[in-house]
Design an enzyme around this catalytic site. Structure first.
Site: not given
Length: 503
Positions: A152, A177, A230, A285, A386
């Site tokens: 996202f 996707k 992830s 990230c 994280e």
């Protein structure tokens, strides 16, 4: 409250209403309002998207590469023409502050510009007389249909900068996707691709749950998977897709650290850390969630970071004076709040607490103010996992060597940074850090698109990184052609070597 859109899927060049009975809410993070109903596409719709990409592949792959990139040239111009519209879309559905949302779209443009280099970077190699009388040529060819599984946090850059341009420039087709929370930017750019002249079916977009996404990992018509998300999901995707003969690049979690030595200029370094730690609300990230400060500078550095952080304006994304926008949704906000409390429970000292921030007129938005946790120890999970929010952890060390060791103990290694004016330590750091993208006095060491996004350790699973020459290699496979032409004498010969030109 604005209109709540009912979104569809993008298959074979058109937006189709989904036949699903399950829709998920997408929010405007700045207001907390639902702005779209996002379909959980059915298995049949996912398979239809793959079939559309497969049907488009023969014609697209046989289109000369120079013709393919001419469409990307036109797309680049359309991105510029629609820059404000796309920036507003990113700001509205993701919550990035305006300048950050604008940068997200600019990175999609940068990825497009890099893909335009395909005619040069897809060129192969050749050698005349590789063996006596035998000539060898290496070609790079597309593979077929790829799947892109999108997070996202960068609705423009990741699907339409990292994934799509290079994939299709190389002659492949793609099924994306899109992220359920932020699909509208991706859909809009797909429409701009069609306006630029892209044939129907080359790009297809669905939104679905993990169950339907599993189809990509095993479907015989999918040749490769590119994923950002992830680490746990990335490992599953790699194991499953690779076992089914697909190539995979999985860009995963991070916990980037910056080592600040005693000689670093405090004010400038603090400004760099503020930008790196709290930019994009920490939802990237390559954020900088941990500072490892040498003891001689730690107190003054924490004081300066805190002072500068207090000056950040927290507010709605599309207010151009906002410095720190909201996080993506209520559930993620609660996750970040839980992490802050966990850090306190583990013994960290909270120097700046953003949990109770208020934005007048936007009380239902998903806001968290800049938060700083000091004296974070190595055994505290808050400093090693994280969080994906505007939370900065400060660890303290005595020496350069101790700091480097602390950093390299982390299981993630996307990026690592050193702030110093000492060339020796900068060079030693660059040589010995585990980080795949290294910054020397650069808080977010993301290279421009002609270089790969080269995370290490559990931040990346695969062999070929996205972007740069790695990206072109990922989206192509090599074909080696060896040719022998007979002269008059050899035409009459009946003797052929066992090795026939290979020695």
């Amino acid at each position: 409250m604005g209109e709540i859109k009912k979104l569809g899927c993008y298959i074979n060049g058109e937006i189709r209403e989904s036949k699903t009975e399950k829709y998920n809410d997408a929010f405007n993070p700045s207001t907390g309002e639902v702005i779209a109903k996002v379909p959980c596409c059915t298995q049949e719709e996912v398979e239809a998207a793959i079939a559309s990409a497969k049907a488009a592949y023969p014609g697209w792959s046989s289109t000369p590469v120079i013709k393919r990139v001419q469409i990307l040239y036109k797309l680049r111009d359309l991105l510029i023409e629609h820059m404000d519209e796309l920036t507003m879309l990113v700001a509205t559905e993701n919550g990035k502050a305006w300048e950050e949302a604008h940068g997200d779209v600019l990175k999609a443009k940068e990825g497009t510009e890099q893909a335009i280099s395909a005619p040069s970077l897809m060129m192969g190699e050749s050698l005349m007389d590789a063996s006596k009388g035998y000539d060898t040529v290496l070609y790079r060819e597309p593979l077929g249909v790829f799947a892109g599984i999108v997070p996202f946090n960068f609705p423009a850059m990741i699907p339409m900068g990292w994934m799509t341009p290079m994939c299709i420039a190389c002659g492949n087709t793609i099924v994306l996707k899109a992220a359920t929370f932020t699909p509208q930017t991706c859909m809009r750019i797909a429409q701009l691709y069609k306006e630029a002249g892209l044939p129907d079916g080359v790009i297809n977009i669905v939104t679905c749950s993990r169950n339907e996404a599993e189809i990509f990992l095993k479907h015989p018509d999918i040749k490769g998977i590119t994923f950002v998300g992830s680490t746990g999901v990335g490992m599953h995707i790699y194991a499953t897709a690779a076992a089914n003969g697909k190539r995979v690049q999985a860009l995963c979690e991070a916990k980037n650290h910056a080592l600040v030595l005693n000689d670093a200029p405090v004010k400038r370094v603090a400004a760099g850390i503020i930008n790196s730690s709290f930019g994009c609300a920490g939802e990237r990230c390559m954020a900088l969630p941990v500072v490892v400060a040498q003891e001689g500078i730690a107190d003054s550095l924490v004081a300066e970071i805190t002072a500068q952080a207090r000056e950040l304006k927290v507010g709605p994304a599309y207010d151009k004076s906002t410095n720190l926008g909201p996080v993506i949704n209520a559930a993620h906000r609660q996750s970040v709040l839980n992490w802050i409390q966990k850090g306190i429970d583990e013994g960290a000292e909270i120097v700046l607490d953003g949990r109770d921030v208020e934005v007048p007129g936007f009380e239902k938005g998903f806001y968290i103010g800049p938060t700083i946790l000091d004296h974070v120890k190595q055994d505290m999970t808050v400093g090693d996992r994280e969080i994906f929010g505007p939370v900065l952890c400060v660890k303290r060390v005595k020496t350069f060597e101790e700091g480097l060791e602390v950093m390299n103990q982390n299981p993630f290694a996307n990026g690592s940074v050193i702030f110093t004016q000492n060339g020796h330590y900068a060079r030693e750091f660059a040589r010995h850090t585990d980080g795949g993208m290294v910054g020397v006095n650069v808080g977010i060491p993301v290279p421009v698109g002609m270089f790969p996004f080269s995370g290490h350790k559990l931040s990346f699973i695969g062999d070929l990184h996205c972007l740069g020459k790695d990206g072109f290699r990922f989206y192509t496979e090599t074909k080696v052609v060896t040719t022998r032409w007979f002269d008059e004498e050899e035409s009459r010969s009946t003797k052929v070597s066992t090795w026939d030109g290979t020695i």
